[in-house]
Each structure stands twice: as C-alpha cells, then as structure tokens.
Design a protein around this motif. Structure first.
Motif, PDB file in Angstrom:
ATOM      1  N   LEU A 116      -9.462  -1.019  79.309  1.00 47.15           N
ATOM      2  CA  LEU A 116     -10.548  -1.091  78.329  1.00 47.15           C
ATOM      3  C   LEU A 116     -11.905  -1.104  79.027  1.00 47.15           C
ATOM      4  CD1 LEU A 116     -11.508  -1.308  75.438  1.00 47.15           C
ATOM      5  CD2 LEU A 116     -11.160  -3.778  75.581  1.00 47.15           C
ATOM      6  N   LEU A 117     -12.061  -1.949  80.045  1.00 52.58           N
ATOM      7  CA  LEU A 117     -13.327  -1.992  80.771  1.00 52.58           C
ATOM      8  C   LEU A 117     -13.624  -0.659  81.461  1.00 52.58           C
ATOM      9  CD1 LEU A 117     -13.270  -5.589  82.272  1.00 52.58           C
ATOM     10  CD2 LEU A 117     -14.839  -4.696  80.546  1.00 52.58           C
ATOM     11  N   ALA A 118     -12.598  -0.049  82.037  1.00 51.35           N
ATOM     12  CA  ALA A 118     -12.780   1.243  82.700  1.00 51.35           C
ATOM     13  C   ALA A 118     -13.182   2.315  81.686  1.00 51.35           C
ATOM     14  CB  ALA A 118     -11.512   1.652  83.439  1.00 51.35           C
ATOM     15  N   ALA A 119     -12.545   2.323  80.519  1.00 50.32           N
ATOM     16  CA  ALA A 119     -12.858   3.330  79.498  1.00 50.32           C
ATOM     17  C   ALA A 119     -14.284   3.171  78.976  1.00 50.32           C
ATOM     18  CB  ALA A 119     -11.860   3.235  78.342  1.00 50.32           C
ATOM     19  N   LEU A 120     -14.695   1.943  78.725  1.00 52.97           N
ATOM     20  CA  LEU A 120     -16.058   1.710  78.245  1.00 52.97           C
ATOM     21  C   LEU A 120     -17.094   2.082  79.305  1.00 52.97           C
ATOM     22  CD1 LEU A 120     -15.514  -1.628  76.308  1.00 52.97           C
ATOM     23  CD2 LEU A 120     -16.105   0.599  75.322  1.00 52.97           C
ATOM     24  N   ALA A 121     -16.821   1.724  80.554  1.00 61.17           N
ATOM     25  CA  ALA A 121     -17.746   2.063  81.633  1.00 61.17           C
ATOM     26  C   ALA A 121     -17.783   3.577  81.844  1.00 61.17           C
ATOM     27  CB  ALA A 121     -17.334   1.352  82.927  1.00 61.17           C
ATOM     28  N   HIS A 122     -16.622   4.220  81.729  1.00 59.91           N
ATOM     29  CA  HIS A 122     -16.546   5.676  81.856  1.00 59.91           C
ATOM     30  C   HIS A 122     -17.426   6.343  80.805  1.00 59.91           C
ATOM     31  CE1 HIS A 122     -14.368   9.564  82.508  1.00 59.91           C
ATOM     32  NE2 HIS A 122     -14.749   9.733  81.256  1.00 59.91           N
ATOM     33  N   MET A 123     -17.260   5.939  79.557  1.00 61.76           N
ATOM     34  CA  MET A 123     -18.024   6.554  78.474  1.00 61.76           C
ATOM     35  C   MET A 123     -19.511   6.246  78.609  1.00 61.76           C
ATOM     36  SD  MET A 123     -17.810   8.666  76.069  1.00 61.76           S
ATOM     37  CE  MET A 123     -16.078   8.764  75.682  1.00 61.76           C
ATOM     38  N   GLY A 124     -19.831   5.025  78.987  1.00 59.40           N
ATOM     39  CA  GLY A 124     -21.229   4.657  79.175  1.00 59.40           C
ATOM     40  C   GLY A 124     -21.886   5.474  80.277  1.00 59.40           C
ATOM     41  N   ALA A 125     -21.178   5.668  81.376  1.00 61.85           N
ATOM     42  CA  ALA A 125     -21.718   6.451  82.489  1.00 61.85           C
ATOM     43  C   ALA A 125     -21.844   7.926  82.117  1.00 61.85           C
ATOM     44  CB  ALA A 125     -20.833   6.292  83.728  1.00 61.85           C
ATOM     45  N   GLN A 126     -20.849   8.455  81.406  1.00 65.99           N
ATOM     46  CA  GLN A 126     -20.933   9.852  80.974  1.00 65.99           C
ATOM     47  C   GLN A 126     -22.085  10.062  80.007  1.00 65.99           C
ATOM     48  OE1 GLN A 126     -17.294  11.398  79.292  1.00 65.99           O
ATOM     49  NE2 GLN A 126     -16.861  12.509  81.167  1.00 65.99           N
ATOM     50  N   ALA A 150     -14.028   5.675  70.378  1.00 64.68           N
ATOM     51  CA  ALA A 150     -12.916   6.418  70.998  1.00 64.68           C
ATOM     52  C   ALA A 150     -12.543   5.791  72.332  1.00 64.68           C
ATOM     53  CB  ALA A 150     -13.294   7.886  71.178  1.00 64.68           C
ATOM     54  N   ALA A 151     -13.546   5.351  73.100  1.00 59.53           N
ATOM     55  CA  ALA A 151     -13.266   4.709  74.394  1.00 59.53           C
ATOM     56  C   ALA A 151     -12.456   3.429  74.188  1.00 59.53           C
ATOM     57  CB  ALA A 151     -14.569   4.403  75.130  1.00 59.53           C
ATOM     58  N   ILE A 152     -12.777   2.671  73.166  1.00 60.18           N
ATOM     59  CA  ILE A 152     -12.027   1.435  72.886  1.00 60.18           C
ATOM     60  C   ILE A 152     -10.588   1.768  72.517  1.00 60.18           C
ATOM     61  CG2 ILE A 152     -11.798  -0.502  71.275  1.00 60.18           C
ATOM     62  CD1 ILE A 152     -14.931  -0.551  71.232  1.00 60.18           C
ATOM     63  N   VAL A 153     -10.429   2.708  71.588  1.00 65.03           N
ATOM     64  CA  VAL A 153      -9.079   3.067  71.124  1.00 65.03           C
ATOM     65  C   VAL A 153      -8.229   3.592  72.278  1.00 65.03           C
ATOM     66  CG1 VAL A 153      -7.775   4.676  69.647  1.00 65.03           C
ATOM     67  CG2 VAL A 153      -9.781   3.471  68.738  1.00 65.03           C
ATOM     68  N   PHE A 154      -8.752   4.586  72.993  1.00 63.13           N
ATOM     69  CA  PHE A 154      -7.970   5.176  74.088  1.00 63.13           C
ATOM     70  C   PHE A 154      -7.832   4.210  75.259  1.00 63.13           C
ATOM     71  CE2 PHE A 154      -9.289   9.358  72.126  1.00 63.13           C
ATOM     72  CZ  PHE A 154      -8.033   9.631  71.627  1.00 63.13           C
TER      73      PHE A 154
END
Length: 181
Positions: A116-126, A150-154
């Motif tokens: 979850l943290l990785a997905a949120l950071a990924h989306m935030g950085a993108q 979507a980042a939260i769900v995935f």
C-alpha cells in the motif's frame, strides 16, 4: 602477444536471486503493458508483487535492484526507453522504493502495508513527474483522486497476493540487510 588480463566475474546467491526475480517481474511487466488501461496511468502493477515479496524476504537492496532492472529492461523490451512513459515509470519506481523504505522502518507493517505504501508513493511520484515534466495544467489535479483510489485498491490487492506468496514460502522478513530464514 600476451593474452589479455581479465578477472572473471564472481556471482553469488544474491546475484542469482536478483536476476531470477527481476526476470519474473520483467515478464509480468511486459505482459501487463499489453493490457488496456481504463484511465491513463492506471495499471494493476502486478510486477510489484514480486518486488514487495523480495523486499520482505530479502531486503530493500534486492527490491531496489529488481525495480531498476525491471524498469530499464522493460523500457527496452516494450520500446519506451527514454520516452515520457519511461521517465514516468522510473519516477514511480523510485517513489515506490521510497515507500518500501518507509514501510520497513515502521514497526508492525506487514506485506499489505508494504504494498500500500509503495503503491501510494509510486502514484504520487508519477503524478509529480507528470506535472513537472509534461502537463503543468490545473486540470491534471482532477485526475489525482481517481489515481490515488486506484493505487489504494491495487496496493491492497497486490499486498494480499504478496502476503500469500510469503506465507507459501514460509519465511520471515529480512532485517538489517540480512537474508531471512
């Protein structure tokens, strides 16, 4: 004429592990690139299951190698190397590595929390890279809520899959750069 002097490369168990996991993540990444996207920038990020699992079992350094190798080799194979897509992927991957570093520092965080943290950071950085490099338009901000949703769900779904892989492998998390048992 003397033969050239060289030093043979030595590989260890970590090198083989990184190469194997990076190849698996790369295969998933390339397959996922063929999937249609319901919204620009939204993909399930299934290769991140491998990265989260690797980070949990073998440490952040192994996850970092897998991420960088997957992004660069994926850019070559998919034909996006040095394109805007590549730079967005690189920004997201580096952001996700930052999220994984944070997750490892937080006590009691499990694989779902890592993901979850990785997905949120990924989306935030993108999103930040898209804003700074390509589309500095106020309308872009309208995409942020659905992208983060979507980042939260995935992130949660991928974390559940990573947790199942870890449970199947029966290992404990790596700490302080040492391999888990």
């Amino acid at each position: 004429m003397a033969a050239p002097r060289y030093r043979p490369l030595q590989s260890d168990r970590d090198d083989l592990r990184i190469a194997t996991l990076a190849a698996l993540a790369l295969a998933i990444h390339v397959a996922e690139a063929a999937l249609p996207s319901p919204l620009p920038g939204v993909k399930p990020g299934l290769a991140n299951i491998i990265t989260v699992t690797a980070c949990w079992l073998y440490g952040w350094r192994v996850a970092a190698w897998i991420t960088v190798l997957r992004i660069v080799a994926g850019g070559i194979l998919v034909g996006t190397l040095l394109s805007p897509t590549f730079f967005l992927s690189l920004a997201g991957g580096l952001g996700a590595l930052g999220g994984l570093a944070l997750a490892r520092a937080l006590p009691g965080t499990g694989p779902v929390g890592y993901s979850l943290l990785a997905a949120l950071a990924h989306m935030g950085a993108q999103f930040t890279a898209a804003w700074w490099l390509f589309i500095p338009h106020p309308g872009l901000w309208l995409l942020l809520p659905p992208l983060m949703t979507a980042a939260i769900v995935f992130g949660v779904l991928n974390g559940i899959m990573a947790q199942a892989m870890i449970r199947e492998l029966g290992s404990q998390p790596a700490r302080d750069g040492h391999e888990a048992t």
